[in-house]
Design a protein around this motif. Structure first.
Motif, short mmCIF file in Angstrom:
data_model
loop_
_atom_site.label_atom_id
_atom_site.label_comp_id
_atom_site.label_asym_id
_atom_site.label_seq_id
_atom_site.Cartn_x
_atom_site.Cartn_y
_atom_site.Cartn_z
N VAL A 194 0.85 -1.19 0.00
CA VAL A 194 0.00 0.00 0.00
C VAL A 194 0.88 1.24 0.00
O VAL A 194 1.82 1.35 0.79
CB VAL A 194 -0.93 0.03 1.24
CG1 VAL A 194 -1.75 1.31 1.27
CG2 VAL A 194 -1.84 -1.20 1.25
N SER A 195 0.59 2.17 -0.91
CA SER A 195 1.32 3.44 -0.94
C SER A 195 0.37 4.62 -1.16
O SER A 195 0.83 5.74 -1.33
CB SER A 195 2.39 3.43 -2.04
OG SER A 195 1.80 3.28 -3.32
N LEU A 196 -0.93 4.34 -1.18
CA LEU A 196 -1.92 5.40 -1.44
C LEU A 196 -3.18 5.11 -0.65
O LEU A 196 -3.61 3.96 -0.54
CB LEU A 196 -2.23 5.46 -2.94
CG LEU A 196 -3.18 6.57 -3.43
CD1 LEU A 196 -2.81 7.00 -4.86
CD2 LEU A 196 -4.64 6.11 -3.41
N CYS A 197 -3.74 6.17 -0.10
CA CYS A 197 -5.00 6.08 0.64
C CYS A 197 -5.88 7.26 0.25
O CYS A 197 -5.42 8.41 0.23
CB CYS A 197 -4.74 6.09 2.15
SG CYS A 197 -6.25 6.23 3.16
N SER A 198 -7.14 6.98 -0.05
CA SER A 198 -8.08 8.06 -0.37
C SER A 198 -9.47 7.67 0.11
O SER A 198 -9.99 6.61 -0.27
CB SER A 198 -8.10 8.34 -1.88
OG SER A 198 -8.98 9.41 -2.18
N LEU B 296 -13.40 3.73 0.45
CA LEU B 296 -12.01 3.87 0.88
C LEU B 296 -11.13 3.14 -0.13
O LEU B 296 -11.32 1.94 -0.38
CB LEU B 296 -11.81 3.25 2.27
CG LEU B 296 -10.37 3.06 2.75
CD1 LEU B 296 -9.64 4.40 2.85
CD2 LEU B 296 -10.34 2.32 4.09
N VAL B 297 -10.18 3.87 -0.70
CA VAL B 297 -9.23 3.29 -1.63
C VAL B 297 -7.89 3.12 -0.93
O VAL B 297 -7.30 4.09 -0.46
CB VAL B 297 -9.06 4.18 -2.88
CG1 VAL B 297 -7.93 3.64 -3.77
CG2 VAL B 297 -10.35 4.25 -3.68
N LEU B 298 -7.44 1.88 -0.85
CA LEU B 298 -6.09 1.56 -0.38
C LEU B 298 -5.44 0.70 -1.46
O LEU B 298 -6.07 -0.23 -1.98
CB LEU B 298 -6.14 0.78 0.93
CG LEU B 298 -6.57 1.52 2.20
CD1 LEU B 298 -6.73 0.55 3.35
CD2 LEU B 298 -5.57 2.62 2.55
N GLY B 299 -4.20 1.00 -1.79
CA GLY B 299 -3.52 0.22 -2.80
C GLY B 299 -2.19 0.81 -3.16
O GLY B 299 -1.70 1.76 -2.52
N ALA B 300 -1.58 0.26 -4.19
CA ALA B 300 -0.28 0.73 -4.67
C ALA B 300 -0.51 1.78 -5.75
O ALA B 300 -1.04 1.47 -6.82
CB ALA B 300 0.52 -0.44 -5.22
N GLY B 301 -0.13 3.01 -5.47
CA GLY B 301 -0.29 4.08 -6.45
C GLY B 301 0.73 3.94 -7.57
O GLY B 301 1.89 3.59 -7.34
N VAL B 302 0.28 4.22 -8.79
CA VAL B 302 1.15 4.14 -9.96
C VAL B 302 1.10 5.48 -10.69
O VAL B 302 0.04 5.89 -11.18
CB VAL B 302 0.69 3.03 -10.93
CG1 VAL B 302 1.54 3.03 -12.19
CG2 VAL B 302 0.74 1.67 -10.24
N GLN B 303 2.21 6.18 -10.74
CA GLN B 303 2.27 7.46 -11.44
C GLN B 303 2.90 7.25 -12.81
O GLN B 303 3.92 6.57 -12.95
CB GLN B 303 3.07 8.49 -10.65
CG GLN B 303 2.99 9.89 -11.25
CD GLN B 303 3.44 10.95 -10.28
OE1 GLN B 303 4.32 10.73 -9.45
NE2 GLN B 303 2.85 12.13 -10.36
N THR B 304 2.28 7.81 -13.84
CA THR B 304 2.79 7.66 -15.19
C THR B 304 4.17 8.33 -15.31
O THR B 304 4.44 9.33 -14.64
CB THR B 304 1.84 8.29 -16.23
OG1 THR B 304 1.73 9.70 -15.99
CG2 THR B 304 0.45 7.67 -16.13
N SER C 287 -0.24 9.95 0.07
CA SER C 287 0.69 9.19 -0.75
C SER C 287 1.99 9.07 0.04
O SER C 287 2.48 10.06 0.61
CB SER C 287 0.94 9.90 -2.08
OG SER C 287 1.86 9.17 -2.87
N PHE C 288 2.55 7.87 0.09
CA PHE C 288 3.70 7.63 0.96
C PHE C 288 4.52 6.46 0.42
O PHE C 288 4.11 5.78 -0.53
CB PHE C 288 3.22 7.32 2.39
CG PHE C 288 2.03 6.40 2.44
CD1 PHE C 288 2.19 5.02 2.47
CD2 PHE C 288 0.74 6.92 2.42
CE1 PHE C 288 1.11 4.17 2.50
CE2 PHE C 288 -0.37 6.07 2.44
CZ PHE C 288 -0.18 4.69 2.48
#
Length: 262
Positions: free
Chosen positions: A61-65, A143-151, A118-119
């Motif tokens: 997990v690297s993103l929470c919203s 609630l969104v928890l997961g691995a954030g992917v930035q282009t 984001s962390f």
């Protein structure tokens, strides 16, 4: 500040959920019903507002919203991630501390706001969010928890914003409106022309496989300005994304057409 590249996230299944405050008709388990924006978590007053869950397996997990919440200027959110319930109820390997929910500060006509954290990537099996500083009942859609992917690159020129009206209107013979109420969803269409094969395999293949049914989180511009609230999108693809090879070997072009439920 400068415009930032889009960030995607596939929401994880939140697993078994417990809470300190919920209404019978709007339990905290609704935070995990990402496919149905009409299902919300609503508290009974502002005491002990927390939700805690255990993933079925260890996750990155690297993103929470928290999405579409009736947050206020004084509302705060705290996220803890760990490998045990004791971690997230006490001293956790990752603890965001209490941070302002609506950041940067702004006002939306809808009265609904999205938090964003984001962390550095954390491997965890337990999560917990705490809401404080809120007046009255707290309500959130998901609630969104997961691995954030930035282009790695920016989108092409010609990206588009639009709407889809889930209601309808017709007119009788004498000009009387016959209206059926419904939500108005936003749409976002853009193209990434230089997706490397490694980036595609690591991130975008999974996103592409969501097809039109699984919801996807997209923060189109994470730049920390007041208008960021309008950059949150969460929904399905109007048309399934695909990867088309380009003239340069090992490079793909991808077009995204999102229908946002928030």
């Amino acid at each position: 500040m400068a415009i930032e590249k889009p960030i995607f996230c596939l929401p994880l299944d939140l697993g078994t959920i417990a809470t300190g405050n919920e209404r019978t008709e709007a339990p905290a388990v609704h935070l995990n019903h990402h496919e149905s924006p009409g299902l919300v978590w609503r508290t009974n007053g502002n005491g002990t507002i927390w939700a805690r869950g255990q993933f079925a397996a260890s996750q990155v997990v690297s993103l929470c919203s928290v999405l579409a919440a009736n947050a206020q200027a004084g509302t705060t959110i705290r996220l803890r991630l760990g490998t045990s319930q004791a971690h997230v109820d006490g001293t956790a390997p990752y603890d965001s501390g209490a941070v302002t929910f609506i950041s940067p500060a702004t006002t939306r006509e809808s009265g609904l706001y999205h938090s964003y954290l984001s962390f550095a990537a954390q491997t965890c099996t337990w999560w917990r969010i705490d809401i404080a500083g809120h007046t009255g009942d707290f309500e959130a859609m998901g609630l969104v928890l997961g691995a954030g992917v930035q282009t790695t690159r920016f989108y092409d020129r010609g990206w588009e914003l639009g709407t889809i009206d889930l209601g309808s209107i017709d007119f009788g013979r004498w000009g009387v409106a016959l209206e059926t109420d419904g939500l108005v969803w936003r749409t976002l269409t853009f193209k990434l022309s230089w997706v490397s094969e490694s980036e595609f395999e690591a991130s975008f293949r999974k996103i592409m496989l969501q097809s039109r049914r699984g919801p996807v989180f997209c923060l189109f511009n994470p730049e920390a300005v007041a208008a960021r609230q309008e950059q949150f999108h969460f929904g399905r693809f109007g048309q399934p994304p695909f990867a088309a090879n380009s003239r340069k070997p090992g490079t793909f072009a991808m077009e995204f057409a999102m229908q946002s439920m928030i």
